[in-house]
Design a protein around this motif. Sequence first.
Motif, mmCIF file in Angstrom:
data_model
loop_
_atom_site.group_PDB
_atom_site.id
_atom_site.type_symbol
_atom_site.label_atom_id
_atom_site.label_comp_id
_atom_site.label_asym_id
_atom_site.label_seq_id
_atom_site.Cartn_x
_atom_site.Cartn_y
_atom_site.Cartn_z
ATOM 1 N N GLU A 1 0.825 -1.203 0.000
ATOM 2 C CA GLU A 1 0.000 0.000 0.000
ATOM 3 C C GLU A 1 0.865 1.261 0.000
ATOM 4 O O GLU A 1 0.571 2.224 -0.725
ATOM 5 C CB GLU A 1 -0.929 -0.022 1.219
ATOM 6 C CG GLU A 1 -1.909 1.127 1.277
ATOM 7 C CD GLU A 1 -2.925 1.089 0.136
ATOM 8 O OE1 GLU A 1 -3.434 2.165 -0.242
ATOM 9 O OE2 GLU A 1 -3.200 -0.014 -0.372
ATOM 10 N N ARG A 2 1.934 1.241 0.766
ATOM 11 C CA ARG A 2 2.789 2.427 0.862
ATOM 12 C C ARG A 2 3.735 2.564 -0.327
ATOM 13 O O ARG A 2 4.189 3.673 -0.634
ATOM 14 C CB ARG A 2 3.549 2.395 2.176
ATOM 15 C CG ARG A 2 2.647 2.800 3.346
ATOM 16 C CD ARG A 2 3.133 2.327 4.674
ATOM 17 N NE ARG A 2 2.240 2.795 5.738
ATOM 18 C CZ ARG A 2 1.102 2.167 6.091
ATOM 19 N NH1 ARG A 2 0.731 1.075 5.442
ATOM 20 N NH2 ARG A 2 0.355 2.654 7.055
ATOM 21 N N LEU A 3 4.013 1.454 -0.986
ATOM 22 C CA LEU A 3 4.811 1.551 -2.208
ATOM 23 C C LEU A 3 4.034 2.267 -3.315
ATOM 24 O O LEU A 3 4.635 2.826 -4.247
ATOM 25 C CB LEU A 3 5.219 0.157 -2.682
ATOM 26 C CG LEU A 3 6.396 -0.491 -1.949
ATOM 27 C CD1 LEU A 3 6.521 -1.965 -2.334
ATOM 28 C CD2 LEU A 3 7.699 0.253 -2.262
ATOM 29 N N LYS A 4 2.716 2.268 -3.216
ATOM 30 C CA LYS A 4 1.898 2.970 -4.205
ATOM 31 C C LYS A 4 1.801 4.473 -3.907
ATOM 32 O O LYS A 4 1.364 5.241 -4.776
ATOM 33 C CB LYS A 4 0.492 2.376 -4.227
ATOM 34 C CG LYS A 4 0.441 0.901 -4.608
ATOM 35 C CD LYS A 4 -0.982 0.360 -4.468
ATOM 36 C CE LYS A 4 -1.046 -1.126 -4.737
ATOM 37 N NZ LYS A 4 -2.422 -1.685 -4.527
ATOM 38 N N GLY A 5 2.146 4.860 -2.672
ATOM 39 C CA GLY A 5 1.997 6.251 -2.273
ATOM 40 C C GLY A 5 3.292 7.055 -2.366
ATOM 41 O O GLY A 5 4.220 6.713 -3.099
ATOM 42 N N ALA A 6 3.341 8.108 -1.573
ATOM 43 C CA ALA A 6 4.484 9.018 -1.589
ATOM 44 C C ALA A 6 5.682 8.388 -0.895
ATOM 45 O O ALA A 6 5.543 7.547 0.008
ATOM 46 C CB ALA A 6 4.108 10.328 -0.895
ATOM 47 N N ALA A 7 6.868 8.809 -1.309
ATOM 48 C CA ALA A 7 8.099 8.269 -0.731
ATOM 49 C C ALA A 7 8.181 8.584 0.764
ATOM 50 O O ALA A 7 8.713 7.788 1.547
ATOM 51 C CB ALA A 7 9.309 8.833 -1.468
ATOM 52 N N GLY A 8 7.649 9.739 1.170
ATOM 53 C CA GLY A 8 7.713 10.115 2.577
ATOM 54 C C GLY A 8 6.892 9.171 3.447
ATOM 55 O O GLY A 8 7.292 8.838 4.575
ATOM 56 N N ASP A 9 5.748 8.742 2.955
ATOM 57 C CA ASP A 9 4.917 7.810 3.714
ATOM 58 C C ASP A 9 5.612 6.453 3.868
ATOM 59 O O ASP A 9 5.537 5.828 4.938
ATOM 60 C CB ASP A 9 3.566 7.616 3.022
ATOM 61 C CG ASP A 9 2.713 8.872 3.073
ATOM 62 O OD1 ASP A 9 2.968 9.725 3.947
ATOM 63 O OD2 ASP A 9 1.790 8.992 2.235
ATOM 64 N N LEU A 10 6.264 5.993 2.824
ATOM 65 C CA LEU A 10 6.987 4.724 2.896
ATOM 66 C C LEU A 10 8.135 4.815 3.887
ATOM 67 O O LEU A 10 8.350 3.890 4.695
ATOM 68 C CB LEU A 10 7.522 4.349 1.508
ATOM 69 C CG LEU A 10 8.341 3.059 1.423
ATOM 70 C CD1 LEU A 10 7.523 1.850 1.876
ATOM 71 C CD2 LEU A 10 8.863 2.854 0.002
ATOM 72 N N ARG A 11 8.844 5.914 3.866
ATOM 73 C CA ARG A 11 9.963 6.092 4.805
ATOM 74 C C ARG A 11 9.448 6.116 6.241
ATOM 75 O O ARG A 11 10.048 5.479 7.132
ATOM 76 C CB ARG A 11 10.695 7.396 4.479
ATOM 77 C CG ARG A 11 11.994 7.603 5.267
ATOM 78 C CD ARG A 11 12.542 9.003 5.023
ATOM 79 N NE ARG A 11 12.818 9.235 3.611
ATOM 80 C CZ ARG A 11 14.010 9.041 3.048
ATOM 81 N NH1 ARG A 11 15.026 8.626 3.798
ATOM 82 N NH2 ARG A 11 14.192 9.295 1.770
ATOM 83 N N ALA A 12 8.369 6.822 6.476
ATOM 84 C CA ALA A 12 7.814 6.915 7.827
ATOM 85 C C ALA A 12 7.346 5.544 8.316
ATOM 86 O O ALA A 12 7.526 5.189 9.493
ATOM 87 C CB ALA A 12 6.664 7.926 7.854
ATOM 88 N N PHE A 13 6.751 4.767 7.410
ATOM 89 C CA PHE A 13 6.301 3.432 7.820
ATOM 90 C C PHE A 13 7.485 2.552 8.205
ATOM 91 O O PHE A 13 7.422 1.827 9.218
ATOM 92 C CB PHE A 13 5.516 2.775 6.682
ATOM 93 C CG PHE A 13 5.155 1.346 6.957
ATOM 94 C CD1 PHE A 13 4.134 1.021 7.849
ATOM 95 C CD2 PHE A 13 5.856 0.309 6.353
ATOM 96 C CE1 PHE A 13 3.812 -0.306 8.111
ATOM 97 C CE2 PHE A 13 5.543 -1.020 6.614
ATOM 98 C CZ PHE A 13 4.514 -1.329 7.486
ATOM 99 N N LEU A 14 8.555 2.587 7.424
ATOM 100 C CA LEU A 14 9.714 1.752 7.742
ATOM 101 C C LEU A 14 10.352 2.186 9.066
ATOM 102 O O LEU A 14 10.921 1.348 9.791
ATOM 103 C CB LEU A 14 10.750 1.827 6.617
ATOM 104 C CG LEU A 14 10.316 1.227 5.268
ATOM 105 C CD1 LEU A 14 11.430 1.387 4.235
ATOM 106 C CD2 LEU A 14 9.945 -0.243 5.417
#
Length: 221
Positions: free
Chosen positions: A72-85
């Motif tokens: 789901e986060r790979l489909k969104g913004a890079a910032g959201d993916l970074r925050a999730f990790l």
Amino acid sequence: MIPAAPAAAQTAEPGLNEACQTVERKVYQDIRELVTLDLDTATDAEIRLLAYRILEAANADSLPVLPDNIEERLKGAAGDLRAFLKTGLQNAWSVDLRLTVNRTLTGAGPNVAAAAQEALDDEAIDAYLAYLNNGLYDARALDCAAAPTPTPSATPSAPTTVAPTPSSSGSLGAPGEGGEGGGLPVTGADTAIVAGIGGALLLLGGAAYLIGRRRRSRFAA
């Protein structure tokens, strides 16, 4: 820094499954070992590459929650993916491991149930991994050793067929058991022939009687 490739699958000695059969152990990977870069300073490309490697490991372990979160986060913004990790990865992974531990309780023996409950009470990723990779198999070996050995059932012998004793047939018209005749009844065309012969004999007898009577009358006269 480019994250290292996922570690090669660990080889472990065989263990026992739920049916006490020897199988290859399933070894759950420590996903924390994949995070080998600084999540604050890594580029967006490095963050995405790391996410794909974690997704691959999560799918290999058949985790139910983490793969959907990453996709789901790979489909969104890079910032959201970074925050999730940075903040959500371990929480989602911990939920997955806890669910996996709970699944081992289905039909579990007393030792497996006790070991699983101990890991659940600990509520730590390390405790979940230790149970899934080692404690589960150690406890299952104890349960299987304590289980009674099934006694093989005796092979049923082939049924003995007793041939019926043939009854001796009596002579035609001879009485058998119960006062009934032992011979076979005469039916069909045979009955008609016998009846015809009987009728002819009666006619002949009657004619002979009449002829004899006339002769006696003449002789008397």
